[in-house]
Design a protein around this motif. Structure first.
Motif, PDB file in Angstrom:
ATOM      1  N   GLN A 193      40.081  45.394  37.539  1.00 52.86           N
ATOM      2  CA  GLN A 193      39.244  44.214  37.382  1.00 52.86           C
ATOM      3  C   GLN A 193      39.865  42.962  38.542  1.00 52.86           C
ATOM      4  O   GLN A 193      38.411  42.480  38.548  1.00 52.86           O
ATOM      5  CB  GLN A 193      39.211  44.185  36.074  1.00 52.86           C
ATOM      6  CG  GLN A 193      38.413  44.662  35.189  1.00 52.86           C
ATOM      7  CD  GLN A 193      39.419  44.300  33.891  1.00 52.86           C
ATOM      8  OE1 GLN A 193      40.415  43.443  33.620  1.00 52.86           O
ATOM      9  NE2 GLN A 193      38.997  44.945  32.311  1.00 52.86           N
ATOM     10  N   ARG A 241      37.366  43.468  41.907  1.00 53.56           N
ATOM     11  CA  ARG A 241      36.493  42.948  42.301  1.00 53.56           C
ATOM     12  C   ARG A 241      36.375  41.333  42.290  1.00 53.56           C
ATOM     13  O   ARG A 241      35.437  41.325  43.173  1.00 53.56           O
ATOM     14  CB  ARG A 241      35.625  43.375  40.648  1.00 53.56           C
ATOM     15  CG  ARG A 241      35.731  44.974  40.649  1.00 53.56           C
ATOM     16  CD  ARG A 241      34.628  45.177  39.367  1.00 53.56           C
ATOM     17  NE  ARG A 241      33.316  45.821  39.624  1.00 53.56           N
ATOM     18  CZ  ARG A 241      32.908  46.678  40.455  1.00 53.56           C
ATOM     19  NH1 ARG A 241      34.005  47.329  40.734  1.00 53.56           N
ATOM     20  NH2 ARG A 241      31.873  46.415  40.682  1.00 53.56           N
ATOM     21  N   ASP A 259      33.365  51.646  41.869  1.00 55.81           N
ATOM     22  CA  ASP A 259      33.298  51.123  39.967  1.00 55.81           C
ATOM     23  C   ASP A 259      33.285  52.843  39.679  1.00 55.81           C
ATOM     24  O   ASP A 259      33.090  52.428  37.962  1.00 55.81           O
ATOM     25  CB  ASP A 259      32.441  50.255  39.335  1.00 55.81           C
ATOM     26  CG  ASP A 259      30.941  50.974  39.728  1.00 55.81           C
ATOM     27  OD1 ASP A 259      30.517  51.869  40.381  1.00 55.81           O
ATOM     28  OD2 ASP A 259      30.342  49.958  39.068  1.00 55.81           O
ATOM     29  N   ASP A 260      33.297  53.934  39.997  1.00 57.36           N
ATOM     30  CA  ASP A 260      33.128  55.590  39.140  1.00 57.36           C
ATOM     31  C   ASP A 260      32.832  56.806  40.214  1.00 57.36           C
ATOM     32  O   ASP A 260      33.352  56.397  41.703  1.00 57.36           O
ATOM     33  CB  ASP A 260      31.445  54.955  38.511  1.00 57.36           C
ATOM     34  CG  ASP A 260      32.079  56.177  37.067  1.00 57.36           C
ATOM     35  OD1 ASP A 260      32.997  57.066  37.009  1.00 57.36           O
ATOM     36  OD2 ASP A 260      30.838  56.131  36.933  1.00 57.36           O
ATOM     37  N   ASP A 279      29.533  41.455  34.525  1.00 56.03           N
ATOM     38  CA  ASP A 279      29.539  42.752  33.919  1.00 56.03           C
ATOM     39  C   ASP A 279      28.287  42.310  32.573  1.00 56.03           C
ATOM     40  O   ASP A 279      27.670  43.719  31.895  1.00 56.03           O
ATOM     41  CB  ASP A 279      30.572  43.533  33.599  1.00 56.03           C
ATOM     42  CG  ASP A 279      30.058  45.190  33.595  1.00 56.03           C
ATOM     43  OD1 ASP A 279      30.070  45.932  33.728  1.00 56.03           O
ATOM     44  OD2 ASP A 279      30.397  45.729  32.346  1.00 56.03           O
ATOM     45  N   PHE A 321      35.888  49.113  33.083  1.00 50.70           N
ATOM     46  CA  PHE A 321      36.892  50.384  32.909  1.00 50.70           C
ATOM     47  C   PHE A 321      37.806  50.954  31.594  1.00 50.70           C
ATOM     48  O   PHE A 321      38.685  50.931  31.387  1.00 50.70           O
ATOM     49  CB  PHE A 321      37.971  49.769  33.871  1.00 50.70           C
ATOM     50  CG  PHE A 321      37.323  49.582  35.184  1.00 50.70           C
ATOM     51  CD1 PHE A 321      36.858  50.275  36.170  1.00 50.70           C
ATOM     52  CD2 PHE A 321      36.950  49.130  35.803  1.00 50.70           C
ATOM     53  CE1 PHE A 321      35.934  50.213  37.153  1.00 50.70           C
ATOM     54  CE2 PHE A 321      36.608  47.758  36.783  1.00 50.70           C
ATOM     55  CZ  PHE A 321      35.672  48.884  37.644  1.00 50.70           C
ATOM     56  N   LYS A 338      33.962  43.811  34.324  1.00 50.48           N
ATOM     57  CA  LYS A 338      33.777  45.212  34.287  1.00 50.48           C
ATOM     58  C   LYS A 338      35.279  45.663  33.612  1.00 50.48           C
ATOM     59  O   LYS A 338      36.097  45.706  33.791  1.00 50.48           O
ATOM     60  CB  LYS A 338      33.503  46.203  35.699  1.00 50.48           C
ATOM     61  CG  LYS A 338      32.802  47.862  35.089  1.00 50.48           C
ATOM     62  CD  LYS A 338      33.124  48.203  35.972  1.00 50.48           C
ATOM     63  CE  LYS A 338      32.619  50.240  35.926  1.00 50.48           C
ATOM     64  NZ  LYS A 338      31.592  50.072  35.156  1.00 50.48           N
TER      65      LYS A 338
END
Length: 376
Positions: A29, A32, A214-215, A59, A17, A15
């Motif tokens: 990253q 993850r 992640d958010d 992702d 970002f 992902k």
């Protein structure tokens, strides 16, 4: 026979970002990837024999060689566990793509569930996977579960990636799963992915959320589920376990004086490791120009360097320039005259007023810097 396994999903390895600074992006990253080790540790602690990954392992369908190799290496390093991976909407099983490569290069304990056909995972335990071949499909990918044949008396597990409901966005629903699929298909448990927060749909159906947040605004994120099947016909025991390294928080702090910053800063720091915090802080209120500058400098020179990433918004923190503020710029002369003009313009509504206030604040800051340099 008691069966235990870990249900996880939405790793989204690789992902980008994109809004984060470079150092924070790299750390997020890597976290993850590190979640794979945390999942393995949780599986061992709870006596789980295998790990189900309900889609979006990566992702995208092209995660890059490092992310791809790191993922396989880390799962392969946990050779005492069997990892069963499902293609999701971010990484669908396209012909001769990512999943063909994964099936060819994966270590023996990593299984790519790329076909909608029953898969034996243990003696008398069969998995019914619903891999996605496309990012979006209007058919329920789990529909085939109902007629899937497994040996009499075998436990039946479902693994799917999609939404259990229509969110009413005005578009044709895609990857939508029947909420009663577990009942229809006689499943002991249906492991779902796609929603990034943990949510239990019924006694035998659950979303586990993403193992590494992640958010902002995600509830019950940073976890996996340990699922225990005891007696046949008995509802599974579902236990959330923490996995994630970073905590994502969002808050609004309303200030009427610079000292009002003390309390929310203390509350933010209480009981948590700031270096593992990603914070979106919105400031609101009305301060003098000098106080607004002091608050901004305190956060940007302090908190921003203590947390992993500070996403700071001052759009609703307004300044009310005082005579003392302007005197700090220049008691007399050209700068004072410019500051007075900017203060007058800053009182105007709309974009012009905002630009004038930004220019006045910039003038204040630069003049303060020049004063400090001149004093040394």
């Amino acid at each position: 026979m008691v069966i235990r396994f870990v249900h996880t999903s939405d790793w989204q390895l690789g992902k980008p970002f994109g809004k984060a600074p470079d150092d924070a992006r790299a750390a997020l990253q890597e976290a993850r990837l590190d979640a794979i080790g945390a999942l393995a540790a949780a599986a061992r602690t709870h006596g789980a024999a295998f790990v189900l990954v309900a889609g979006d392992v990566f992702d995208s369908a092209e995660p890059g060689d490092r992310v791809f190799r790191q993922a396989l290496s880390r799962m392969g390093g946990a050779a005492d566990l069997r990892w069963i991976l499902l293609p999701g909407n971010h990484d669908p099983a396209r012909a001769d793509g990512l999943w063909s490569r994964l099936a060819a290069e994966a270590p023996p304990n990593v299984v790519a569930a790329t076909e909608p056909t029953p898969l034996a995972v243990l003696e008398d335990v069969y998995l019914l996977p619903a891999p996605l071949a496309f990012k979006r499909t209007v058919q329920d990918p789990t529909a085939w579960f109902d007629g899937a044949e497994t040996p009499t008396g075998a436990r039946r597990l479902g693994l799917a990636h999609g939404s259990i409901q229509d969110f009413g966005v005005g578009e044709t629903a895609t990857n939508q799963i029947a909420p009663d699929r577990a009942r229809r298909a006689g499943l002991d448990y249906l492991a779902l992915g796609d929603w990034h927060s943990r949510r239990q749909i019924d006694a035998r159906t659950a979303y586990c959320g993403t193992p590494e947040p992640d958010d902002f605004g995600r509830e019950a994120s940073g976890e996996a589920l340990v699922v225990e099947l005891a007696s046949p016909g008995e509802a599974p025991r579902i236990t959330p376990v923490p996995i994630g390294r970073y905590q994502w928080v969002t808050d609004t702090w309303t200030l009427s004086a610079a000292a009002d910053l003390d309390a929310p800063l203390a509350a933010l720091s209480a009981g948590q490791d700031l270096k593992h915090l990603v914070a979106r802080i919105k400031l609101a209120g009305l301060l003098t120009l000098g106080e607004r500058v002091a608050v901004r400098e305190r956060l940007e020179a302090g908190l921003a360097h203590e947390v992993r990433w500070l996403d700071l918004s001052l759009a609703d923190l307004f300044a009310r320039p005082t005579d003392n503020d302007l005197a700090e710029i220049d008691a007399q002369g050209v700068l004072r005259e410019a500051a007075e003009r900017l203060r007058a313009l800053a009182g105007e509504p709309g974009e012009q007023g905002l630009r004038a206030m930004a220019a006045l604040e910039r003038l204040y800051v630069e003049h303060q810097k020049a004063q400090r340099i001149g004093a040394t």
